[in-house]
Write a protein that holds these residues in place. Sequence first.
Motif, PDB file in Angstrom:
ATOM      1  N   ASP A  48     -17.945 -61.059 -11.245  1.00 16.44           N
ATOM      2  CA  ASP A  48     -16.954 -61.419 -10.039  1.00 16.44           C
ATOM      3  C   ASP A  48     -15.039 -61.502 -10.379  1.00 16.44           C
ATOM      4  OD1 ASP A  48     -16.554 -63.518 -12.319  1.00 16.44           O
ATOM      5  OD2 ASP A  48     -16.796 -65.115 -10.688  1.00 16.44           O
ATOM      6  N   PRO A  99     -11.861 -60.987  -9.595  1.00 15.31           N
ATOM      7  CA  PRO A  99     -11.221 -60.593  -7.956  1.00 15.31           C
ATOM      8  C   PRO A  99     -11.336 -59.600  -7.380  1.00 15.31           C
ATOM      9  CG  PRO A  99      -9.806 -61.778  -9.145  1.00 15.31           C
ATOM     10  CD  PRO A  99     -11.148 -61.197 -10.141  1.00 15.31           C
ATOM     11  N   GLU A 100     -10.681 -59.297  -6.432  1.00 22.21           N
ATOM     12  CA  GLU A 100      -9.832 -57.620  -5.494  1.00 22.21           C
ATOM     13  C   GLU A 100      -8.626 -58.774  -5.561  1.00 22.21           C
ATOM     14  OE1 GLU A 100     -10.752 -54.861  -5.738  1.00 22.21           O
ATOM     15  OE2 GLU A 100     -12.672 -55.657  -6.595  1.00 22.21           O
ATOM     16  N   LEU A 101      -7.335 -58.561  -5.988  1.00 21.22           N
ATOM     17  CA  LEU A 101      -5.918 -58.464  -5.889  1.00 21.22           C
ATOM     18  C   LEU A 101      -5.266 -57.941  -5.756  1.00 21.22           C
ATOM     19  CD1 LEU A 101      -5.695 -60.631  -9.344  1.00 21.22           C
ATOM     20  CD2 LEU A 101      -6.528 -62.008  -7.721  1.00 21.22           C
ATOM     21  N   VAL A 143     -11.170 -63.662 -16.580  1.00 31.35           N
ATOM     22  CA  VAL A 143     -11.359 -62.412 -15.695  1.00 31.35           C
ATOM     23  C   VAL A 143     -12.376 -61.123 -16.276  1.00 31.35           C
ATOM     24  CG1 VAL A 143     -10.862 -62.895 -13.173  1.00 31.35           C
ATOM     25  CG2 VAL A 143      -9.059 -62.273 -14.859  1.00 31.35           C
ATOM     26  N   PRO A 168      -1.537 -65.505  -5.843  1.00 25.32           N
ATOM     27  CA  PRO A 168      -2.833 -65.349  -6.969  1.00 25.32           C
ATOM     28  C   PRO A 168      -1.713 -63.648  -8.312  1.00 25.32           C
ATOM     29  CG  PRO A 168      -3.717 -64.325  -5.647  1.00 25.32           C
ATOM     30  CD  PRO A 168      -2.417 -64.534  -4.841  1.00 25.32           C
TER      31      PRO A 168
END
Length: 300
Positions: A13, A15-17, A52, A97
């Motif tokens: 999972d 993240p798309e940052l 992550v 983020p």
Amino acid sequence: MFDPKDLYELADDAPELTDPVLLYHFDGFVDAGSAGRLALGHLLAELEHRVVATFDVDRLLDYRSRRPIMTFDTDRWVECESPELAVHVAKDATGTPFLLMSGPEPDREWELFAKAVAALVERLKVSKLVTLHGIPMAVPHTRPLGITMHASRPELINNAQSSVFGRVQVPGSVAALLELRLGAQGHDALGYAVHVPHYLSQAEYPTAAVTGLEAVTRGTGLVFPMDALREAARRTTTEIEEQIRASSELSTAISGLEQQYDAFAAGAERENLMAETTPMPTGDELAAQFERFLAERDDE
């Protein structure tokens, strides 16, 4: 040919940052006052975060040089504190983020590790890599701590303070290698070396962590919760002052450092921050006195 992506495992999972900053520090290299360790430890304690990516420490670490702690209970082994080198995602005080990478400095496969970090930087769309740590300097704690900035390109250095170093050769570190290698690939990377009083370099000095994180804020725009860290810095400063007031030798030594520092800051002709003609205790002697004080405080 080894694949650098085999060195880490990315969370399902992840993240798309959008252009996050990657703030990193590794335990094991010079970190006077534990500036870098305290700074990232504070952020991980204060901010919600999740892992992550994790690196394969079995490949990167030499367990015989820094053995993990194991717990023996009566007649059996019950626990092993396995080290972790990981990347976390968190949000700053404004909800922005960013990423934190921390853990023990790899003992081996440095070049492959740099390539693995580069692959993660590409995957997570990192805009800037930032590191901080402390370096021992002949400066008094009663003056603002200085910072030596370094970066993969000069435009990233935004302060007016000139470097106190010329061209020098020093033992390498993974943190420095990342800046060198990823900078050569076109990534923005910079670091902050906080000038920590040499007599406090072996102790935890939260003021250095505060100074480092404030510099990161100026350089990145990230805003961090700082109240707890500033309170720890205030308490430590109070304890240091108590020790100095109790020792005429320490008081004289600190006064001498203040005079040397002020003369250096005023542009007096001196190549470094230590006057050669003033008889003073060495950094080790000063540190030993403070360590005795801190040990007595812990006992109490």
